[in-house]
Design a protein around this motif. Sequence first.
Motif, PDB file in Angstrom:
ATOM      1  N   ASN A 230       0.712  -1.318  -0.038  1.00  0.00           N
ATOM      2  CA  ASN A 230      -0.027   0.205   0.098  1.00  0.00           C
ATOM      3  C   ASN A 230       1.012   1.385   0.031  1.00  0.00           C
ATOM      4  OD1 ASN A 230      -2.337  -1.465   0.067  1.00  0.00           O
ATOM      5  ND2 ASN A 230      -2.588  -1.420   2.238  1.00  0.00           N
ATOM      6  N   HIS A 231       1.965   1.387   0.638  1.00  0.00           N
ATOM      7  CA  HIS A 231       2.685   2.516   0.971  1.00  0.00           C
ATOM      8  C   HIS A 231       3.976   2.247  -0.056  1.00  0.00           C
ATOM      9  CE1 HIS A 231       0.234   3.686   4.298  1.00  0.00           C
ATOM     10  NE2 HIS A 231       0.547   2.300   4.654  1.00  0.00           N
ATOM     11  N   THR A 232       3.959   1.591  -1.053  1.00  0.00           N
ATOM     12  CA  THR A 232       5.066   1.503  -1.907  1.00  0.00           C
ATOM     13  C   THR A 232       4.893   2.606  -3.049  1.00  0.00           C
ATOM     14  OG1 THR A 232       5.098  -0.928  -1.808  1.00  0.00           O
ATOM     15  CG2 THR A 232       6.266   0.144  -3.672  1.00  0.00           C
ATOM     16  N   HIS A 233       6.258   3.409  -3.247  1.00  0.00           N
ATOM     17  CA  HIS A 233       6.384   4.617  -4.013  1.00  0.00           C
ATOM     18  C   HIS A 233       6.753   4.068  -5.469  1.00  0.00           C
ATOM     19  CE1 HIS A 233       6.142   7.589  -1.070  1.00  0.00           C
ATOM     20  NE2 HIS A 233       6.873   7.033  -0.131  1.00  0.00           N
ATOM     21  N   ILE A 234       5.967   4.456  -6.445  1.00  0.00           N
ATOM     22  CA  ILE A 234       5.998   4.027  -7.673  1.00  0.00           C
ATOM     23  C   ILE A 234       6.303   5.522  -8.443  1.00  0.00           C
ATOM     24  CG2 ILE A 234       4.755   3.167  -9.585  1.00  0.00           C
ATOM     25  CD1 ILE A 234       4.967   1.057  -7.382  1.00  0.00           C
ATOM     26  N   SER A 235       7.410   5.034  -9.528  1.00  0.00           N
ATOM     27  CA  SER A 235       7.952   6.016 -10.278  1.00  0.00           C
ATOM     28  C   SER A 235       7.384   5.352 -11.688  1.00  0.00           C
ATOM     29  CB  SER A 235       9.147   6.345 -10.308  1.00  0.00           C
ATOM     30  OG  SER A 235       9.941   5.181 -10.940  1.00  0.00           O
ATOM     31  N   ARG A 236       7.182   6.758 -12.589  1.00  0.00           N
ATOM     32  CA  ARG A 236       6.381   6.486 -13.975  1.00  0.00           C
ATOM     33  C   ARG A 236       7.449   7.037 -15.012  1.00  0.00           C
ATOM     34  NH1 ARG A 236       0.778   8.421 -16.325  1.00  0.00           N
ATOM     35  NH2 ARG A 236       2.215  10.283 -16.873  1.00  0.00           N
ATOM     36  N   ARG A 237       7.926   6.393 -16.127  1.00  0.00           N
ATOM     37  CA  ARG A 237       8.597   6.798 -17.184  1.00  0.00           C
ATOM     38  C   ARG A 237       7.911   6.806 -18.396  1.00  0.00           C
ATOM     39  NH1 ARG A 237      14.300   4.420 -19.845  1.00  0.00           N
ATOM     40  NH2 ARG A 237      14.434   6.243 -21.526  1.00  0.00           N
ATOM     41  N   ASP A 238       7.586   7.759 -19.232  1.00  0.00           N
ATOM     42  CA  ASP A 238       7.043   7.807 -20.512  1.00  0.00           C
ATOM     43  C   ASP A 238       7.893   7.485 -21.491  1.00  0.00           C
ATOM     44  OD1 ASP A 238       4.741   8.145 -18.933  1.00  0.00           O
ATOM     45  OD2 ASP A 238       4.790  10.368 -19.232  1.00  0.00           O
ATOM     46  N   ARG A 239       7.449   7.069 -22.595  1.00  0.00           N
ATOM     47  CA  ARG A 239       8.146   6.601 -23.845  1.00  0.00           C
ATOM     48  C   ARG A 239       6.999   7.087 -24.841  1.00  0.00           C
ATOM     49  NH1 ARG A 239      12.849   3.718 -24.246  1.00  0.00           N
ATOM     50  NH2 ARG A 239      13.485   2.569 -22.448  1.00  0.00           N
ATOM     51  N   LEU A 240       7.569   7.414 -26.213  1.00  0.00           N
ATOM     52  CA  LEU A 240       6.945   7.784 -27.451  1.00  0.00           C
ATOM     53  C   LEU A 240       5.880   8.994 -26.873  1.00  0.00           C
ATOM     54  CD1 LEU A 240       6.457   4.438 -28.971  1.00  0.00           C
ATOM     55  CD2 LEU A 240       8.196   6.194 -29.710  1.00  0.00           C
ATOM     56  N   ASP A 241       6.335   9.751 -26.444  1.00  0.00           N
ATOM     57  CA  ASP A 241       5.469  11.194 -25.750  1.00  0.00           C
ATOM     58  C   ASP A 241       4.262  10.601 -25.053  1.00  0.00           C
ATOM     59  OD1 ASP A 241       7.059  12.813 -27.105  1.00  0.00           O
ATOM     60  OD2 ASP A 241       6.178  12.653 -28.847  1.00  0.00           O
TER      61      ASP A 241
ATOM     62  N   LEU B  21       2.804   7.493 -24.964  1.00  0.00           N
ATOM     63  CA  LEU B  21       2.128   6.536 -25.628  1.00  0.00           C
ATOM     64  C   LEU B  21       2.289   5.040 -24.645  1.00  0.00           C
ATOM     65  CD1 LEU B  21       0.342   5.287 -27.807  1.00  0.00           C
ATOM     66  CD2 LEU B  21       2.362   4.645 -28.978  1.00  0.00           C
ATOM     67  N   ILE B  22       3.394   4.968 -24.224  1.00  0.00           N
ATOM     68  CA  ILE B  22       3.890   3.826 -23.203  1.00  0.00           C
ATOM     69  C   ILE B  22       4.300   4.489 -22.019  1.00  0.00           C
ATOM     70  CG2 ILE B  22       5.370   1.835 -23.156  1.00  0.00           C
ATOM     71  CD1 ILE B  22       5.451   1.653 -26.049  1.00  0.00           C
ATOM     72  N   HIS B  23       3.949   3.629 -20.877  1.00  0.00           N
ATOM     73  CA  HIS B  23       4.356   4.253 -19.459  1.00  0.00           C
ATOM     74  C   HIS B  23       4.809   2.713 -18.969  1.00  0.00           C
ATOM     75  CE1 HIS B  23       1.515   7.402 -20.050  1.00  0.00           C
ATOM     76  NE2 HIS B  23       0.449   6.556 -20.116  1.00  0.00           N
ATOM     77  N   GLU B  24       6.251   3.158 -18.144  1.00  0.00           N
ATOM     78  CA  GLU B  24       7.047   2.209 -17.535  1.00  0.00           C
ATOM     79  C   GLU B  24       7.194   2.662 -16.122  1.00  0.00           C
ATOM     80  OE1 GLU B  24      10.156   1.200 -21.295  1.00  0.00           O
ATOM     81  OE2 GLU B  24      10.635   2.250 -19.368  1.00  0.00           O
ATOM     82  N   TYR B  25       6.402   1.572 -15.350  1.00  0.00           N
ATOM     83  CA  TYR B  25       6.534   1.775 -13.872  1.00  0.00           C
ATOM     84  C   TYR B  25       7.304   1.151 -13.170  1.00  0.00           C
ATOM     85  CZ  TYR B  25       1.835   3.898 -14.988  1.00  0.00           C
ATOM     86  OH  TYR B  25       0.619   4.520 -15.665  1.00  0.00           O
ATOM     87  N   SER B  26       7.962   1.573 -12.067  1.00  0.00           N
ATOM     88  CA  SER B  26       9.075   0.700 -11.147  1.00  0.00           C
ATOM     89  C   SER B  26       8.850   1.143  -9.939  1.00  0.00           C
ATOM     90  CB  SER B  26      10.309   0.978 -11.651  1.00  0.00           C
ATOM     91  OG  SER B  26      10.796   2.465 -11.697  1.00  0.00           O
ATOM     92  N   GLN B  27       9.048   0.348  -8.799  1.00  0.00           N
ATOM     93  CA  GLN B  27       9.076   0.788  -7.566  1.00  0.00           C
ATOM     94  C   GLN B  27      10.169   1.397  -6.981  1.00  0.00           C
ATOM     95  OE1 GLN B  27       7.966  -2.439  -4.860  1.00  0.00           O
ATOM     96  NE2 GLN B  27       6.805  -3.644  -6.525  1.00  0.00           N
TER      97      GLN B  27
END
Length: 238
Positions: A217-228, A230-236
Amino acid sequence: MHTAVRADHRRRKHCGSWSGASTVWEILQKAGIDPTPQHTNQSWPAFLKAQASAIVATDLFHIDTVFPRRWFVLFFIDHGTRHVHIAGITRHPTGPWITQQARNYLVDLSDRAESISFLTRDHGTYFTDSFDALFQAIGAHVIPTLPQVPRMNAIAERWIGSCRREATDRVLITRERHLRLVVSEYAEHYNRHRPHRSLGQRAPDRLTDPEPPIARNHTHISRRDRLDGLIHEYSQVA
């Protein structure tokens, strides 16, 4: 146990008729004789699974730009790791061009090229004898797919479907440079981030990493976007 089989065989031979496959199966079942392992396990999917680490597949797929222009993308995919290598993009996939891209691919692999035992490809006329000779020279067996049997190159076909659904079909491709950007970005996403169920939810280039932990529940998630975006990459985030 085998007496019933021999007796039935003599009886049918004497009568001048031979048993069909279903009759033989019934006789073996009654006698308690199972099919041999070679008969039950040598299907094409079983072969692919057993030899995955030594199989590479190649294929071409086309993309139409908005102008319109049709471009062809040549790629190789490793069955064991599912790593994708974009070999080249062209409007005219001739035999000499594809052979040169294959030569470049083997040079990039360096010593790892010797681990290839099988190469699967379709019957396109652009896959010439010179193309096959490159892989035969390193000891690989070239296996052309049978007509109308797409499962023989299913992993390559599946990657084409993924690339189209997740990237190229969702972008208006304008020219070759744009297509190279989209396909390269997607291939990098596929190789380095996209989880694969058959690989324990790991990406092809991260097979040595431990399986990803279950997010709390309290895990922080980061997001990286690709192709403006179009694709999202999520990592803890640690």
